[in-house]
Scaffold this active site. Structure first.
Site, short mmCIF file in Angstrom:
data_model
loop_
_atom_site.label_atom_id
_atom_site.label_comp_id
_atom_site.label_asym_id
_atom_site.label_seq_id
_atom_site.Cartn_x
_atom_site.Cartn_y
_atom_site.Cartn_z
N LYS A 44 0.75 -1.20 0.14
CA LYS A 44 0.03 -0.17 -0.07
C LYS A 44 0.77 1.32 0.05
O LYS A 44 0.56 2.21 0.46
CB LYS A 44 -1.14 -0.07 1.09
CG LYS A 44 -1.96 -1.27 1.40
CD LYS A 44 -2.60 -1.51 -0.02
CE LYS A 44 -3.43 -0.44 -0.60
NZ LYS A 44 -3.96 -0.81 -2.11
N HIS A 99 7.38 -7.40 -2.14
CA HIS A 99 7.29 -6.52 -0.65
C HIS A 99 8.13 -7.36 0.30
O HIS A 99 7.99 -7.17 1.41
CB HIS A 99 5.66 -6.96 -0.34
CG HIS A 99 4.85 -6.20 -0.92
ND1 HIS A 99 4.85 -4.84 -1.10
CD2 HIS A 99 3.30 -6.41 -1.51
CE1 HIS A 99 4.00 -4.20 -1.88
NE2 HIS A 99 3.02 -5.06 -1.92
N SER A 129 -4.84 2.98 4.05
CA SER A 129 -4.94 2.40 2.85
C SER A 129 -5.05 1.01 2.87
O SER A 129 -6.00 0.13 2.37
CB SER A 129 -3.85 2.89 1.77
OG SER A 129 -4.03 2.16 0.37
#
Length: 286
Positions: A44, A99, A129
């Site tokens: 995010k 990630h 988010s």
């Protein structure tokens, strides 16, 4: 696992397309090439926006690729099995996304000249988010409230672990010449100049009309309507039926609409404690 995460070495991961065996294999055996371009971020942070820009840099502003091939095929995710299998057989320069925290990363990247772009964003906005994304997702534990998710985030009990640890880990690379830090905030504030900075880092040059095309086709509104980029292709599987979309607001400072005064103060205190020894200019937000 029963708690809504797949755990590997103390880090929670999504339950779909991740296994401990696979993550172990990624770390030990994936080979990076010098011509690869790697985007790393905490979830995010604006990752898919940056991927869209990179794709348009490589296509010289031509939108055909971004409008015809799903974003996860254009720059596959290294850590899930589908992305890994796509990448390992891919020829030529590869766009790669991840990630993963640095300590779980393939060792080969540290010996290569792979260009690494680390995307950062105000963690308060990431928290908000993330909350709104995970509640429509079917592949991680869903929070019951923003208050609950706030606690999870502070404790690092969210997908890919602690934002603080993730950021501190990757910031240790910041002096290397093949490593570039880009913030979501600078991308929002001056997209054109930031894209030009990324082009210089990659050794790419866009003509003015090519850059204008990139700015048009990577804009929030165009991406929101592009089913190859907004993840609506995954509705009913990874995302909730009718409402599932990657794109929500695409703004900075939205956290101010959701944090209580007590939460804002608590977050500030934790941020100062955990990030105090890093230069504050690395974090270009309020």
């Amino acid at each position: 696992m029963s708690d809504g995460f797949m755990w590997f070495e103390g880090i929670p991961f999504p339950v779909v397309d991740y296994t401990p065996e696979h993550l172990r294999a990624v770390r030990e055996s994936f080979v990076f090439k010098d011509e690869d371009v790697l985007t790393v971020s905490f979830p995010k942070s604006g990752t898919n926006w940056l991927i869209e820009m990179l794709c348009l840099i490589y296509s010289k502003g031509d939108p055909t690729w971004v409008q015809s091939v799903p974003i996860w095929e254009r720059s596959p995710w290294l850590e899930n099995t589908h992305g890994y299998n796509t990448l390992k057989d891919k020829d030529g320069p590869r766009l790669i996304t991840s990630h993963l925290p640095i300590h779980l990363f393939p060792k080969s990247v540290f010996k290569s000249k792979t260009k690494v772009i680390y995307l950062i964003r105000n963690p308060r906005d990431i928290l908000v988010s993330g909350y709104f994304f995970w509640i429509i997702s079917n592949f991680v534990k869903k929070p019951e409230s923003l208050e609950q998710y706030f606690e999870w985030f502070i404790q690092g009990n969210v997908a890919f672990g602690s934002w603080f640890d993730h950021t501190r880990g990757w910031m240790s690379m910041r002096e290397k010449e093949n490593f570039l830090i880009v913030s979501y905030e600078e991308l929002k504030q001056d997209t054109r100049s930031t894209v030009q900075k990324i082009c210089r880092f990659l050794g790419k040059k866009l003509e003015p009309e090519e850059l204008n095309s990139l700015l048009k086709y990577s804009s929030f509104q165009v991406m929101k309507e592009n089913k190859m980029s907004n993840y609506t292709l995954l509705r009913g599987w990874l995302l909730d039926g009718e409402s599932g979309s990657l794109m929500r607001k695409g703004i900075c400072g939205d956290w101010k609409n959701y944090f209580t005064v007590a939460q804002a103060e608590a977050f500030d205190k934790i941020f100062q404690e955990k990030m105090a020894d890093l230069p504050q200019e690395l974090f270009p937000w309020e």
